[in-house]
Structures are given as C-alpha cells and as structure tokens.
Design a protein around this motif. Sequence first.
Motif, PDB file in Angstrom:
ATOM      1  N   ILE A 335      51.576  30.087  42.166  1.00 64.12           N
ATOM      2  CA  ILE A 335      51.813  31.289  42.974  1.00 64.12           C
ATOM      3  C   ILE A 335      51.455  32.556  42.216  1.00 64.12           C
ATOM      4  CG2 ILE A 335      53.601  32.700  44.081  1.00 64.12           C
ATOM      5  CD1 ILE A 335      52.824  30.250  45.708  1.00 64.12           C
ATOM      6  N   GLU A 336      51.889  32.696  40.989  1.00 66.43           N
ATOM      7  CA  GLU A 336      51.620  33.917  40.236  1.00 66.43           C
ATOM      8  C   GLU A 336      50.132  34.072  39.955  1.00 66.43           C
ATOM      9  OE1 GLU A 336      54.125  34.115  36.840  1.00 66.43           O
ATOM     10  OE2 GLU A 336      55.981  34.282  38.005  1.00 66.43           O
ATOM     11  N   ASP A 337      49.431  32.960  39.698  1.00 63.93           N
ATOM     12  CA  ASP A 337      47.988  33.032  39.490  1.00 63.93           C
ATOM     13  C   ASP A 337      47.290  33.483  40.765  1.00 63.93           C
ATOM     14  OD1 ASP A 337      48.138  32.219  36.843  1.00 63.93           O
ATOM     15  OD2 ASP A 337      47.975  30.089  37.356  1.00 63.93           O
ATOM     16  N   LYS A 338      47.725  32.980  41.907  1.00 62.49           N
ATOM     17  CA  LYS A 338      47.129  33.381  43.180  1.00 62.49           C
ATOM     18  C   LYS A 338      47.365  34.874  43.441  1.00 62.49           C
ATOM     19  CE  LYS A 338      47.458  28.766  45.211  1.00 62.49           C
ATOM     20  NZ  LYS A 338      48.220  27.834  46.058  1.00 62.49           N
ATOM     21  N   ALA A 339      48.569  35.349  43.099  1.00 67.60           N
ATOM     22  CA  ALA A 339      48.859  36.773  43.283  1.00 67.60           C
ATOM     23  C   ALA A 339      47.960  37.622  42.395  1.00 67.60           C
ATOM     24  CB  ALA A 339      50.328  37.043  42.970  1.00 67.60           C
ATOM     25  N   ARG A 340      47.715  37.170  41.174  1.00 69.26           N
ATOM     26  CA  ARG A 340      46.844  37.915  40.257  1.00 69.26           C
ATOM     27  C   ARG A 340      45.400  37.934  40.753  1.00 69.26           C
ATOM     28  NH1 ARG A 340      43.582  35.907  36.850  1.00 69.26           N
ATOM     29  NH2 ARG A 340      44.615  33.867  36.882  1.00 69.26           N
ATOM     30  N   VAL A 341      44.902  36.787  41.198  1.00 66.30           N
ATOM     31  CA  VAL A 341      43.506  36.689  41.638  1.00 66.30           C
ATOM     32  C   VAL A 341      43.244  37.599  42.829  1.00 66.30           C
ATOM     33  CG1 VAL A 341      41.862  35.148  42.793  1.00 66.30           C
ATOM     34  CG2 VAL A 341      43.045  34.393  40.729  1.00 66.30           C
ATOM     35  N   VAL A 342      44.163  37.602  43.805  1.00 68.79           N
ATOM     36  CA  VAL A 342      43.912  38.412  44.996  1.00 68.79           C
ATOM     37  C   VAL A 342      43.997  39.901  44.680  1.00 68.79           C
ATOM     38  CG1 VAL A 342      46.294  38.509  45.882  1.00 68.79           C
ATOM     39  CG2 VAL A 342      44.384  38.589  47.463  1.00 68.79           C
ATOM     40  N   GLN A 343      44.885  40.290  43.766  1.00 68.02           N
ATOM     41  CA  GLN A 343      44.953  41.699  43.403  1.00 68.02           C
ATOM     42  C   GLN A 343      43.705  42.147  42.655  1.00 68.02           C
ATOM     43  OE1 GLN A 343      49.011  43.258  42.154  1.00 68.02           O
ATOM     44  NE2 GLN A 343      49.393  41.053  42.103  1.00 68.02           N
ATOM     45  N   ASP A 344      43.211  41.312  41.749  1.00 68.55           N
ATOM     46  CA  ASP A 344      41.985  41.649  41.036  1.00 68.55           C
ATOM     47  C   ASP A 344      40.836  41.847  42.016  1.00 68.55           C
ATOM     48  OD1 ASP A 344      43.325  41.499  38.653  1.00 68.55           O
ATOM     49  OD2 ASP A 344      42.578  39.500  38.115  1.00 68.55           O
ATOM     50  N   ALA A 345      40.722  40.939  42.990  1.00 67.96           N
ATOM     51  CA  ALA A 345      39.634  41.030  43.963  1.00 67.96           C
ATOM     52  C   ALA A 345      39.790  42.254  44.865  1.00 67.96           C
ATOM     53  CB  ALA A 345      39.587  39.756  44.801  1.00 67.96           C
ATOM     54  N   LEU A 346      41.016  42.540  45.248  1.00 69.29           N
ATOM     55  CA  LEU A 346      41.272  43.665  46.153  1.00 69.29           C
ATOM     56  C   LEU A 346      40.898  44.996  45.506  1.00 69.29           C
ATOM     57  CD1 LEU A 346      42.457  44.806  48.786  1.00 69.29           C
ATOM     58  CD2 LEU A 346      44.707  44.754  47.685  1.00 69.29           C
ATOM     59  N   TRP A 347      41.363  45.207  44.280  1.00 67.46           N
ATOM     60  CA  TRP A 347      41.088  46.499  43.641  1.00 67.46           C
ATOM     61  C   TRP A 347      39.621  46.626  43.266  1.00 67.46           C
ATOM     62  CZ3 TRP A 347      44.631  48.866  45.573  1.00 67.46           C
ATOM     63  CH2 TRP A 347      45.982  48.483  45.528  1.00 67.46           C
ATOM     64  N   GLN A 348      38.935  45.504  43.041  1.00 68.16           N
ATOM     65  CA  GLN A 348      37.503  45.550  42.793  1.00 68.16           C
ATOM     66  C   GLN A 348      36.742  45.980  44.039  1.00 68.16           C
ATOM     67  OE1 GLN A 348      36.087  45.036  39.824  1.00 68.16           O
ATOM     68  NE2 GLN A 348      34.027  45.458  40.616  1.00 68.16           N
ATOM     69  N   ARG A 349      37.294  45.643  45.204  1.00 67.40           N
ATOM     70  CA  ARG A 349      36.643  45.943  46.482  1.00 67.40           C
ATOM     71  C   ARG A 349      36.776  47.412  46.857  1.00 67.40           C
ATOM     72  NH1 ARG A 349      33.026  45.908  49.374  1.00 67.40           N
ATOM     73  NH2 ARG A 349      33.035  45.553  51.610  1.00 67.40           N
ATOM     74  N   ILE A 350      37.813  48.084  46.364  1.00 68.90           N
ATOM     75  CA  ILE A 350      38.112  49.467  46.746  1.00 68.90           C
ATOM     76  C   ILE A 350      37.593  50.422  45.678  1.00 68.90           C
ATOM     77  CG2 ILE A 350      39.976  51.121  47.187  1.00 68.90           C
ATOM     78  CD1 ILE A 350      41.645  48.761  48.191  1.00 68.90           C
ATOM     79  N   PRO A 351      36.736  51.392  46.053  1.00 67.93           N
ATOM     80  CA  PRO A 351      36.266  52.375  45.068  1.00 67.93           C
ATOM     81  C   PRO A 351      37.441  53.060  44.365  1.00 67.93           C
ATOM     82  CG  PRO A 351      35.040  52.584  47.124  1.00 67.93           C
ATOM     83  CD  PRO A 351      36.157  51.607  47.387  1.00 67.93           C
ATOM     84  N   ASP A 352      37.398  53.085  43.066  1.00 64.24           N
ATOM     85  CA  ASP A 352      38.447  53.659  42.203  1.00 64.24           C
ATOM     86  C   ASP A 352      39.706  52.794  42.146  1.00 64.24           C
ATOM     87  OD1 ASP A 352      36.897  55.894  41.548  1.00 64.24           O
ATOM     88  OD2 ASP A 352      37.579  56.970  43.332  1.00 64.24           O
ATOM     89  N   GLY A 353      39.714  51.663  42.833  1.00 61.11           N
ATOM     90  CA  GLY A 353      40.827  50.732  42.728  1.00 61.11           C
ATOM     91  C   GLY A 353      42.170  51.356  43.044  1.00 61.11           C
ATOM     92  N   GLU A 354      43.158  51.057  42.235  1.00 60.32           N
ATOM     93  CA  GLU A 354      44.500  51.576  42.468  1.00 60.32           C
ATOM     94  C   GLU A 354      44.552  53.100  42.360  1.00 60.32           C
ATOM     95  OE1 GLU A 354      47.862  49.166  40.731  1.00 60.32           O
ATOM     96  OE2 GLU A 354      46.200  48.259  39.626  1.00 60.32           O
ATOM     97  N   LYS A 355      43.629  53.693  41.580  1.00 63.51           N
ATOM     98  CA  LYS A 355      43.633  55.137  41.404  1.00 63.51           C
ATOM     99  C   LYS A 355      43.234  55.881  42.670  1.00 63.51           C
ATOM    100  CE  LYS A 355      42.598  54.884  36.456  1.00 63.51           C
ATOM    101  NZ  LYS A 355      41.631  55.246  35.382  1.00 63.51           N
ATOM    102  N   ALA A 356      42.754  55.156  43.675  1.00 63.89           N
ATOM    103  CA  ALA A 356      42.369  55.797  44.932  1.00 63.89           C
ATOM    104  C   ALA A 356      43.578  56.265  45.735  1.00 63.89           C
ATOM    105  CB  ALA A 356      41.533  54.832  45.776  1.00 63.89           C
ATOM    106  N   PHE A 357      44.783  55.829  45.335  1.00 63.76           N
ATOM    107  CA  PHE A 357      45.984  56.121  46.115  1.00 63.76           C
ATOM    108  C   PHE A 357      47.013  56.857  45.264  1.00 63.76           C
ATOM    109  CE2 PHE A 357      44.046  52.146  47.567  1.00 63.76           C
ATOM    110  CZ  PHE A 357      43.724  52.498  48.868  1.00 63.76           C
ATOM    111  N   ASP A 358      47.894  57.582  45.955  1.00 64.23           N
ATOM    112  CA  ASP A 358      48.950  58.298  45.250  1.00 64.23           C
ATOM    113  C   ASP A 358      49.950  57.336  44.628  1.00 64.23           C
ATOM    114  OD1 ASP A 358      47.728  60.604  46.078  1.00 64.23           O
ATOM    115  OD2 ASP A 358      49.167  61.047  47.669  1.00 64.23           O
ATOM    116  N   SER A 359      50.232  56.240  45.320  1.00 64.39           N
ATOM    117  CA  SER A 359      51.150  55.237  44.780  1.00 64.39           C
ATOM    118  C   SER A 359      50.760  53.858  45.294  1.00 64.39           C
ATOM    119  CB  SER A 359      52.603  55.538  45.177  1.00 64.39           C
ATOM    120  OG  SER A 359      52.801  55.300  46.565  1.00 64.39           O
TER     121      SER A 359
END
Length: 590
Positions: A335-359
């Motif tokens: 489960i934890e590995d799956k959570a890590r993989v999807v987050q890595d892929a998600l932030w790679q897909r979004i320009p600026d990743g997590e920094k694109a948002f206030d929180s």
Amino acid sequence: MNTTTPLRIANCSGFFGDRLSAAREMIDGGPIDVLTGDWLAELTMGLLAKQRLRTPGSGYARTFVTQLDDVLGDCLDRGIKIVSNAGGLDPHGCAAQVTAIAERLGRTVRVAVVDGDDATELFARERARGWEAPHLDSGQAFPTDVDPIVVNAYLGAWGIVEALRAGADVVITGRVTDAAVIVGPAAWHFGWDRTDWDALAGAVAAGHVIECGAQATGGNYSFFTEIPEMSEVGFPIAEIYPDGSSVITKHPGTGGAVTTETVTAQLLYEIDGPRYANPDVVTRLDTVHVESVGADRVRLSGVRGEPAPATVKVGAVFSGGWRNDTTFVLTGTHIEDKARVVQDALWQRIPDGEKAFDSVTVRLLRADRSDPATMEEAVALLTITVTGTDRQRVSRFSRAAVEIGLATYPGTYFTAPPGTGTEFTVFWPTLMRSELFDQRVTLGARTWTVPGAPASAELPDIHPPTPPSTKTYHGPTQRLPLGAVLGARSGDKAGNATLGVWARTDEGHTWLRSWWSEDTVRELLPEAAGCELRMWELPLLRACGVTIVGLLGRGVAANPHLDSQAKGLGEYLRAKHVDIPTTLLPLETR
C-alpha cells in the motif's frame, strides 16, 4: 411580563440541516411556551454568504421557513412564541417568508426582526483608521490584501426581549449568540433586569445545553449504548424558573434520554474554560450544579454570572481560494509503495508539481488487512487535496490525476469522477468594543434601537469550587481504553479544537486530575504538537478540558483534514489505552 410560572422553551434545530420534522414533534409532543433552535454556526455564515451571492435576498436558513410552513398556524392558535436566529444574513427576507406563510393560511402574524449585527462597514471603517482586527487567538493582523465577504457581530438577547415586549409572535434575528434565543424569552417572561447577572447566567447555561438539539438528549454521547431508542432521539426542552435555574427535559415517549451525563456532555461542548462569555453576561460554568430530579429531568442550579464583557466577538468571512481533491483507492499489498508511485507520477504530470498550489494535504486512510476476507478489508484510501488562488489551476488538478489512471499502480480507480473544485471561506474571529453595537428591532412600521448589556469592571466575588486533592494510585491496573471510565465531548471554535472530558464517579474524577496535564495531553494526542494548550477544569462536573489552539488551521471551511470540526477528537482520546486502576472499573469489566 413578570411571573413565577416556569417557561418551557423547546428546541427544534441544532444546526442548518437538522431534522425537519422536529418542529412538528415539539408542537405535538406536549405543552411548550416558546419554540426556538439554532440554525447558525461559523461554517453556516460562509454558506449563507455564498447562498446570498448566488440569489440576492436568500441569505437565511430556508429549512426554518419549511418548518414554519407546517407549524405556524398551530403556534398562533396555542400562543406559542417563535424565536429564531435563522434570519442569518437576511433576517428581513426570512421574516417576509414567515408573513407570506401566514397570508396563505389566512392568518395575521406579528413578525419582528432583530438585526444590527452586520458589521461589514464598521469593520472596514475601523481598519481604515488603523485597527488591525487581530485574530482572537493568534493576535495576527487581518490580511491587508483581503476584503471580507461579510462581517457579523455575535449580539445578545435584549433586542429579542424588546421585540417580545412589543407583542411579537415571531422574532427573527440576524447573528446572535447561540444562547441568546433562549435568554431573550426568559428575560422577557420574568422581567429580568439587565444586571440580573445570576439569572441571566442560569438562562445562558440552559441555552447552551439545549441549543445543539439532540446532543442534550443522547445524541453524540460517549456512552450511547446506554441510551434507549437511538433511532430517533427526541429534542430537548428547558423549563426555566424565575431565578434562572432550569430543568432540562424532553417530551414523554420520545427517544433518547436526559441524564446528568448527557447534560454534562453538552455543558462541556465547545467551551474555553470556566468563564463562558456572552454579550449579556459572563456565565461561570464552574458554578453549575447538575442533579437528576426525575426520569428525563435534570436540574441546573446555582449558576453565577459576572457583568457583561466590554467587547463582543465578531466574525469576518473571506474567500480563502479554491480547493480540489482526488481520492485514489489502493488495493491489496504494498500500500505505501502504491501511494508513493501515484504521487510521484501525479506531481510529474503537473507543471511545477506541488509548488503549483498554495497547500497540498495528503491523507492515507488504512482500512486494509493482511489476508483480507472481503474486498473491503483489502483497500486503503489516498486523498490528495490542493488549494490555491488560481481557480483554473486548481480545477485542472483532478483531471491530471485521472490522466495517470492507467500508468501507475495496479488496480487504480477513484471514489468519484474528477471535479472542478470549490471555493472555500475562512472565518476570522476578532473582538470589537460592545459600545459600537446597538440592536435594531423592526415590528410593523416601527423601528427602534436597543443598546447592549451594560459592562462593568467590577466583578462579583465568586469563589470557584475546590477540586479534589491530587492522589497517587497504587495497586492493580488494567490496560484498557480511557472510554471505559471517561466520557468526552469535542468540537470546534474557529481554528481551535475544544475537548472536555468527564469522569463518571468522584473517584474517577480524582484519578483523571492526577494525570491531566499538558505533557499527558500531548502524549495522548500527538496531533497537538506545536499547538498552544489552554487547560481548564470544572470540578462540579467532574470534568477537565483543553482548548487546542490552531489544531484546525484556518477553521472548518478551510480545513482539508478528515475531521475538520474535531467532532471525533473526544472519541479518539477515549480509544487510547492506558493503565486504569482496577478499582475504578465497572464490576463487569474487572
């Protein structure tokens, strides 16, 4: 009016959205003199502001109008007064709806409006003069780049009193304190003076108990398995007496129960210590005596009051930006590995990743078990919430999450389709001088002002009760949940979480006090790390409590966490296992 006859005030709403049938139940269930309830909360003010922006003239609680459509005629026939804060941001619009109901019934109704709570212009004017509108808890100055959507002061009961004295059948208010809709009818009925501090404080205590509806009659109660007929808990009634004492009860034959502990639980709800400040009086909750005087009858007495404070609480609501979230379902192993993989892929897909948002808030809720017997025992939920001021960027977040649905962990799916996000509001509490506010009463063609309660720097001589001496416990113990011997009630106040804990016996109270401290609370509730703790106790209720400052961030509407209102905090504490002296345990669990 000045009488020795008890006044029976019935509650039919604890929040905007409560049981619609409650008004009819209270009218038909037995004799009552006043029908009231509470429709407003910090969260509700933001909701009503949005509602009013969408449809001008609609900033009131429409569920109240629905209830009156059913019961108004019967209330007029029986002389039952109706007092409601459901007017919210548009009490005149709400009153017009009540008048329209009467006209459809072919009846005449005298509807009074009490307002004066809208502080939007005053707030702006005081800020322009240099006032920083400091946050009630943090002291932080109100943001200079923000204009509130609406600002309302928490006003008191004297406008209601004057409206009833003038002959109103129905009183619709804007923002008043939760207890004011109970204090007002009581002060009118008994002819109390504005400085009858003890009587007023007693009515505040009664109002605090019944204003949240079924929470006084077994709802949200720690020991709920002891409460009969929980499928439809009855709503509470406060029988208030000339000295401000009261009996909390409910109609015969209704579900739930009124016991010393259901009432204690509600007295502890969303308070910040022994002094419970209202604009009409400061109620000393450490002087409340609670005793059973019959089946479903609990008496409150001995309540002392201090003069009204020189300030009133004011709540400013402003836009905090936009919020969007996506919940991924993770199934099976790793489960934890799956959570890590999807987050890595998600932030790679979004320009600026997590920094694109206030929180960005990530929550992994584990319901999975090893060797699951059913599908439900194999899943965990990963919720990612983002906020920002750029509406389009926040809106595209969930779309980005969907686009990686076939490219990450095995078994990817979501709990809901992608959404566009929603605007959220922030509630900012501050204090303003009481002298700045008068209530305005409108009844028919007449409108007049009513000043607030007189404030005084002279406090009466009130001696708090002496708590039991600290005792060191020796002997056998059992490691069990705290809930085996303690009850709790928790909630929210802006960004703070409130938590009251009570013992069921005197010996249990002595044990509770032996370990209740900041260090122990932090150990039991690691989520409180970094938060200021305001510790308090109410010995007459066998209770200790804490206000956890800032635990809820910027408040309910802006809080992305699962329990944004801290409603489950008390039950979380009760689930913690500790070494409990065996002598404190019920015989059947020893």
